[in-house]
Design an enzyme around this catalytic site. Sequence first.
Site, PDB file in Angstrom:
ATOM      1  N   SER A 185       3.464  -2.346  10.160  1.00  0.00           N
ATOM      2  CA  SER A 185       4.922  -2.333  10.302  1.00  0.00           C
ATOM      3  C   SER A 185       5.570  -3.674   9.957  1.00  0.00           C
ATOM      4  CB  SER A 185       5.310  -1.878  11.715  1.00  0.00           C
ATOM      5  OG  SER A 185       4.850  -0.554  11.948  1.00  0.00           O
TER       6      SER A 185
ATOM      7  N   ASN B 208       0.870  -1.178   0.000  1.00  0.00           N
ATOM      8  CA  ASN B 208       0.000   0.000   0.000  1.00  0.00           C
ATOM      9  C   ASN B 208       0.905   1.225   0.000  1.00  0.00           C
ATOM     10  OD1 ASN B 208      -1.836   2.036   0.459  1.00  0.00           O
ATOM     11  ND2 ASN B 208      -2.160   1.532   2.624  1.00  0.00           N
ATOM     12  N   TRP B 209       0.993   1.859  -1.168  1.00  0.00           N
ATOM     13  CA  TRP B 209       1.901   3.018  -1.278  1.00  0.00           C
ATOM     14  C   TRP B 209       1.351   4.245  -0.560  1.00  0.00           C
ATOM     15  CZ3 TRP B 209       3.447   3.068  -7.236  1.00  0.00           C
ATOM     16  CH2 TRP B 209       4.171   1.905  -7.531  1.00  0.00           C
ATOM     17  N   LYS B 210       0.092   4.215  -0.172  1.00  0.00           N
ATOM     18  CA  LYS B 210      -0.577   5.388   0.401  1.00  0.00           C
ATOM     19  C   LYS B 210      -0.425   6.582  -0.556  1.00  0.00           C
ATOM     20  CE  LYS B 210       0.551   3.581   4.917  1.00  0.00           C
ATOM     21  NZ  LYS B 210       0.100   3.628   6.294  1.00  0.00           N
TER      22      LYS B 210
ATOM     23  N   HIS C 174      -9.518   0.853   4.815  1.00  0.00           N
ATOM     24  CA  HIS C 174      -8.231   1.063   5.481  1.00  0.00           C
ATOM     25  C   HIS C 174      -8.465   1.960   6.700  1.00  0.00           C
ATOM     26  CE1 HIS C 174      -4.139   2.415   6.274  1.00  0.00           C
ATOM     27  NE2 HIS C 174      -3.749   1.339   5.620  1.00  0.00           N
TER      28      HIS C 174
ATOM     29  N   GLY D 257       2.376   2.109  10.550  1.00  0.00           N
ATOM     30  CA  GLY D 257       3.284   3.245  10.383  1.00  0.00           C
ATOM     31  C   GLY D 257       3.985   3.663  11.663  1.00  0.00           C
TER      32      GLY D 257
ATOM     33  N   GLU E  91      -6.921   4.392   7.850  1.00  0.00           N
ATOM     34  CA  GLU E  91      -6.775   5.836   7.592  1.00  0.00           C
ATOM     35  C   GLU E  91      -8.052   6.399   6.977  1.00  0.00           C
ATOM     36  OE1 GLU E  91      -3.102   5.567   5.392  1.00  0.00           O
ATOM     37  OE2 GLU E  91      -2.094   4.926   7.225  1.00  0.00           O
TER      38      GLU E  91
ATOM     39  N   GLY F 111       2.703  -1.232   4.194  1.00  0.00           N
ATOM     40  CA  GLY F 111       2.696   0.181   3.856  1.00  0.00           C
ATOM     41  C   GLY F 111       4.097   0.693   3.562  1.00  0.00           C
ATOM     42  N   GLY F 112       4.715   1.311   4.563  1.00  0.00           N
ATOM     43  CA  GLY F 112       6.004   1.979   4.383  1.00  0.00           C
ATOM     44  C   GLY F 112       7.055   1.146   3.660  1.00  0.00           C
TER      45      GLY F 112
ATOM     46  N   GLU G 190      -5.288  -5.314  10.472  1.00  0.00           N
ATOM     47  CA  GLU G 190      -4.292  -4.259  10.643  1.00  0.00           C
ATOM     48  C   GLU G 190      -4.555  -3.512  11.953  1.00  0.00           C
ATOM     49  OE1 GLU G 190      -2.378  -3.031   6.697  1.00  0.00           O
ATOM     50  OE2 GLU G 190      -4.140  -1.794   6.961  1.00  0.00           O
TER      51      GLU G 190
HETATM   52  C1  PEP Z   1      -0.761   0.071   5.804  1.00  0.00           C
HETATM   53  O1  PEP Z   1      -0.718   1.197   5.343  1.00  0.00           O
HETATM   54  O2  PEP Z   1      -1.712  -0.666   5.535  1.00  0.00           O
HETATM   55  C2  PEP Z   1       0.327  -0.384   6.676  1.00  0.00           C
HETATM   56  C3  PEP Z   1       0.238  -1.573   7.215  1.00  0.00           C
HETATM   57  O3  PEP Z   1       1.368   0.493   6.866  1.00  0.00           O
HETATM   58  P1  PEP Z   1       2.794   0.145   7.526  1.00  0.00           P
HETATM   59  O4  PEP Z   1       3.282  -1.142   6.929  1.00  0.00           O
HETATM   60  O5  PEP Z   1       3.659   1.310   7.180  1.00  0.00           O
HETATM   61  O6  PEP Z   1       2.579   0.000   9.004  1.00  0.00           O
END
Ligand code: PEP
Length: 251
Positions: free
Chosen positions: A213, A11-13, A97, A174, A99, A234-235, A168
């Site tokens: 993470s 997930n590039w956000k 998600h 993040g 967010e 994500g990151g 999640e």
């Molecule tokens: C996400 O955005 O779904 C996520 C899990 O982010 P991260 O891996 O950065 O925690």
Amino acid sequence: MALRRKFVAGNWKMNGSLAANGELVAGLASALAGFDAADVAVCAPALYLPQVAELVKGSKIAVGAQNASEYAGGAYTGEISCAMLKEFGVRYVVVGHSERRALFGETNAQVAAKFAAVLAAGLVPILCVGETLAERDANATEAVVAGQLDAVLALGADKLGGGVVAYEPVWAIGTGKTASTEQAQAVHAFIRARILAQSINVATAVRILYGGSVKANNAQALFACPDIDGGLVGGASLQAQEFAAICKAAA
Ligand code: PEP
């Protein structure tokens, strides 16, 4: 053969640029050349989906969107329909998600409507569920996750089976704080048991990803848990080598 083929989605956000996407996908495609032990997708910002769909051609990397409208079309200024996403080579759509739930007010009912719209367009929804730290501390993890899941299960277990679930924990997204394998497995087992109460076939087949993470150095232990079928990343999905290593940990 494993019961469920593992799946890792990035997930590039709201990150990327034409130049950065080109570099990232090229690096990923090269690092994953010949890799076929798990499914891999990258979920890019909507504007870049046509570019990314071109970039992944010739690789096994699928393209995902991060959101879609629950409506088929009409007077919904600024929205993008599932049919539009499909026209541009999208296969997966992230729905719910944390967010979007927290920052854009998406409710369980709206997320369920989006899930149904994605399926109706012939795409695969990735349903995100998870509790905040305050909810975990209040021993409300199962109640929160059950509420999020039940809204979609109410569409019918067979519908849920057309998608993917991603657990999640919000406190792990993040933050660099990953759920322990025990914490993650416990919630994944809870989710699968809740689905099982409606359909043994769906519960057995549906993939439940962990997100929060995930990094190359913790992916293997997480993915080895019996009810964890891969990751939503994500990151770390913004770094080709790191993301490729996470994908390989799912083999
Ligand atoms: C996400 O955005 O779904 C996520 C899990 O982010 P991260 O891996 O950065 O925690």
